[in-house]
Design an enzyme around this catalytic site. Sequence first.
Site, PDB file in Angstrom:
ATOM      1  N   ASP A   1       0.426  -1.262   0.121  1.00 35.56           N
ATOM      2  CA  ASP A   1      -0.183   0.263   0.352  1.00 35.56           C
ATOM      3  C   ASP A   1       1.071   1.310   0.327  1.00 35.56           C
ATOM      4  O   ASP A   1       0.409   2.088  -0.497  1.00 35.56           O
ATOM      5  CB  ASP A   1      -1.025   0.131   1.167  1.00 35.56           C
ATOM      6  CG  ASP A   1      -2.265  -0.756   0.877  1.00 35.56           C
ATOM      7  OD1 ASP A   1      -2.010  -1.298   0.207  1.00 35.56           O
ATOM      8  OD2 ASP A   1      -2.693  -1.565   2.131  1.00 35.56           O
TER       9      ASP A   1
ATOM     10  N   ARG B   1      -0.802   2.475  16.038  1.00 36.68           N
ATOM     11  CA  ARG B   1      -0.869   3.667  14.828  1.00 36.68           C
ATOM     12  C   ARG B   1      -0.868   5.552  15.814  1.00 36.68           C
ATOM     13  O   ARG B   1      -0.267   6.281  14.557  1.00 36.68           O
ATOM     14  CB  ARG B   1      -2.176   3.701  14.157  1.00 36.68           C
ATOM     15  CG  ARG B   1      -2.154   2.944  13.529  1.00 36.68           C
ATOM     16  CD  ARG B   1      -1.606   2.447  12.496  1.00 36.68           C
ATOM     17  NE  ARG B   1      -2.239   1.612  11.386  1.00 36.68           N
ATOM     18  CZ  ARG B   1      -1.024   0.579  11.016  1.00 36.68           C
ATOM     19  NH1 ARG B   1       0.350   0.585  11.844  1.00 36.68           N
ATOM     20  NH2 ARG B   1      -0.993  -0.641  10.696  1.00 36.68           N
TER      21      ARG B   1
ATOM     22  N   ASP C   1      -7.338   1.731  10.394  1.00 35.72           N
ATOM     23  CA  ASP C   1      -6.243   2.465  10.623  1.00 35.72           C
ATOM     24  C   ASP C   1      -6.638   3.974   9.814  1.00 35.72           C
ATOM     25  O   ASP C   1      -5.852   5.211  10.911  1.00 35.72           O
ATOM     26  CB  ASP C   1      -5.035   2.000   9.663  1.00 35.72           C
ATOM     27  CG  ASP C   1      -4.623   0.738  10.271  1.00 35.72           C
ATOM     28  OD1 ASP C   1      -5.317   0.401  11.679  1.00 35.72           O
ATOM     29  OD2 ASP C   1      -4.294  -0.320   9.711  1.00 35.72           O
TER      30      ASP C   1
ATOM     31  N   SER D   1      -1.984  -9.522   4.552  1.00 33.71           N
ATOM     32  CA  SER D   1      -1.659  -8.212   4.548  1.00 33.71           C
ATOM     33  C   SER D   1      -1.718  -8.689   5.350  1.00 33.71           C
ATOM     34  O   SER D   1      -2.189  -8.736   6.552  1.00 33.71           O
ATOM     35  CB  SER D   1      -2.943  -7.539   4.729  1.00 33.71           C
ATOM     36  OG  SER D   1      -3.390  -6.125   4.913  1.00 33.71           O
TER      37      SER D   1
HETATM   38  N1  ARG Z   1      -8.027  -5.203  12.654  1.00 31.74           N
HETATM   39  C1  ARG Z   1      -7.014  -4.677  13.222  1.00 31.74           C
HETATM   40  C2  ARG Z   1      -7.082  -3.191  13.816  1.00 31.74           C
HETATM   41  O1  ARG Z   1      -7.611  -2.788  13.316  1.00 31.74           O
HETATM   42  C3  ARG Z   1      -5.343  -4.952  12.612  1.00 31.74           C
HETATM   43  C4  ARG Z   1      -5.537  -4.301  10.968  1.00 31.74           C
HETATM   44  C5  ARG Z   1      -4.171  -4.569  10.336  1.00 31.74           C
HETATM   45  N2  ARG Z   1      -3.955  -4.034   9.383  1.00 31.74           N
HETATM   46  C6  ARG Z   1      -3.574  -4.002   8.973  1.00 31.74           C
HETATM   47  N3  ARG Z   1      -2.847  -2.686   8.145  1.00 31.74           N
HETATM   48  N4  ARG Z   1      -3.099  -5.323   8.328  1.00 31.74           N
HETATM   49  O2  ARG Z   1      -6.288  -2.875  14.671  1.00 31.74           O
END
Ligand code: ARG
Length: 405
Positions: free
Chosen positions: A15, A95, A124, A174
């Site tokens: 990404d 994050r 995110d 991912s």
């Molecule tokens: N569902 C989890 C969260 O929102 C993991 C997200 C994973 N993010 C990623 N960029 N693969 O915290």
Amino acid sequence: MVKDKCILAYSGGLDTSVCIKYLQLLHNLDVITVTVDCGQNDDFKEIENRSKEIGAVQHYYVDAKEEFVNEYISHCIKANGLYENQYPLGTALARPLIAKKVVEISNKENAKTIAHGSTGKGNDQVRFDITIKSLNPNLRIIAPIRDMNLTRDIEIQFAKEHNIPISTEVKKYSIDMNIWGRSIEGGDLENPFVEPPEDCFKFIKFNNSDVGYLEIEYEKGLPITADGKRMDLVDLINYINFKAGSYGVGIVDHIEDRIIGIKSREVYECPAAIVLIQAHQDLEKMVLTSHELRFKHIVDQQWSWMTYSGLWQDPLLNDLDKFIDATQNRVTGKVKMRMQNGSMRIVGRESKFSLYKNDLATYSSDSIFDQQLGKGFVELWGLQSITANSIAINLNKKENKGDEQ
Ligand code: ARG
């Protein structure tokens, strides 16, 4: 003509690699990439090279491991931070820290734009945008994947066309990783009935059926030793990730409610987080009163929900932390765990602040508890319930009589 600068939070994955090119081509920006090290164990030199190769004008590497562990994960341990009682918040915690570092560099570089690689379907974006705007409301945010509604297959296609390197792991899943765990999404895992294949895990071993023990000592709510060895929190978490993982402990596989309403199937590999939170919770049960525990549970859940949903900068989170900190003064002691074939059980605990008193609890004749006190207590405790039921019984009797006439 001098171009405007844009600071991109860069993980080196698909990404964010695609973002570098889009920001140059579509927005005509000079892209400065920032990789924040939260313990993801990547090859950071290679990431820097990749960023430059794709066209970034400058790259920053920020080692934030200590800060992540001491300012973010430590709060999570004290708060028993588990979203929907399962997810220890690895991605959610990193994050706001990444956003903070990127904002710091935008100030230093005098850049007015920040970019990140979040999609419009996930959590995110919420965490990045709210943290960035809370720290500096004047910054402009670009999220190319979200803005252009890009999908993974289009991104892979675009990457190939522009010679952007992508790893084989990226093609399958991912993955987001830091010291608090790995979040694994996508690919075959999108079918919630499909068991996660062994190859999506790094720490977890499936071929070990030995029994293993782990002993952790906490002081004021935070772990200070593992198996009798004093370590700083970074080393201690790494140690437990490897050790508990080698007994198969630390997989979470659940259906998660994202902030934006989508239900998703999430797989996590987070041995240290699971062990440290569970042991901490157990120790709290020994040293806190039942009143403290009941109220703290509500606070812990609110803390987890706010952290998950991107509200790290909200004043309430800080207030909750203050309450949680105040409860941790007596959370000092040792917890012993037994692990085998992916299961983990707490088999012992001790603390100088223990409210467990053997001479009260024992069923032997050493007991100092006067059982006769029980009779009066039960009468008062059940008073309202018994009264409510006897009223119901009497009314029923009257109604039945009425029916007979
Ligand atoms: N569902 C989890 C969260 O929102 C993991 C997200 C994973 N993010 C990623 N960029 N693969 O915290």
